[in-house]
Write a protein that holds these residues in place. Structure first.
Motif, mmCIF file in Angstrom:
data_model
loop_
_atom_site.group_PDB
_atom_site.id
_atom_site.type_symbol
_atom_site.label_atom_id
_atom_site.label_comp_id
_atom_site.label_asym_id
_atom_site.label_seq_id
_atom_site.Cartn_x
_atom_site.Cartn_y
_atom_site.Cartn_z
ATOM 1 N N UNK A 272 -9.174 4.589 -5.118
ATOM 2 C CA UNK A 272 -9.818 3.346 -5.347
ATOM 3 C C UNK A 272 -9.964 2.868 -6.053
ATOM 4 N N UNK A 273 -9.786 3.390 -7.629
ATOM 5 C CA UNK A 273 -9.214 2.419 -9.429
ATOM 6 C C UNK A 273 -7.770 2.062 -9.000
ATOM 7 N N UNK A 274 -6.851 2.005 -7.925
ATOM 8 C CA UNK A 274 -5.733 2.025 -7.776
ATOM 9 C C UNK A 274 -5.719 0.036 -6.892
ATOM 10 N N UNK A 275 -6.965 0.273 -6.304
ATOM 11 C CA UNK A 275 -7.038 -0.878 -5.816
ATOM 12 C C UNK A 275 -6.627 -0.059 -4.191
ATOM 13 N N UNK A 276 -6.262 0.921 -3.973
ATOM 14 C CA UNK A 276 -6.304 1.307 -2.523
ATOM 15 C C UNK A 276 -7.097 1.472 -1.496
ATOM 16 N N UNK A 277 -8.434 0.708 -1.931
ATOM 17 C CA UNK A 277 -9.371 1.458 -0.853
ATOM 18 C C UNK A 277 -9.505 1.677 0.146
ATOM 19 N N UNK A 278 -9.102 1.535 1.444
ATOM 20 C CA UNK A 278 -8.709 1.428 2.386
ATOM 21 C C UNK A 278 -7.772 3.391 2.599
ATOM 22 N N UNK A 279 -6.405 3.487 1.841
ATOM 23 C CA UNK A 279 -5.931 4.366 1.968
ATOM 24 C C UNK A 279 -7.351 5.984 1.036
#
Length: 78
Positions: free
Chosen positions: A67-74
């Motif tokens: 989530x912090x890396x912007x990989x919300x789906x994962x």
């Protein structure tokens, strides 16, 4: 911050002796996350999960990293 860096180095040294130690690797990953090293935290959480795929603390930690890396789906899937 300096204490965190010393702790990170100590845990890395300990992991050289006991690379399969999931709690130790989780603590390292959590500290890396806390100091803002999301990439390092991702690597360590993933390594821990290769040894214990059911570790809830590592799964939650990795989800926060994604989530912090912007990989919300994962992150949401985890």
């Amino acid at each position: 911050m300096a204490d965190d860096r010393r702790q990170i180095e100590a845990w890395r040294e300990a992991l050289k002796v006991s690379p399969d130690n999931v709690p130790l690797r989780r603590h390292l990953a959590q500290t890396l996350y806390a100091v803002g090293d999301l990439t390092g935290a991702e690597i360590e959480f993933r390594r821990a999960l290769t040894h214990d795929p059911d570790d809830l603390g590592c799964k939650l930690g990795l989800a926060r990293v994604y989530l912090g890396l912007g990989k919300h789906d994962v992150g949401l899937v985890l």
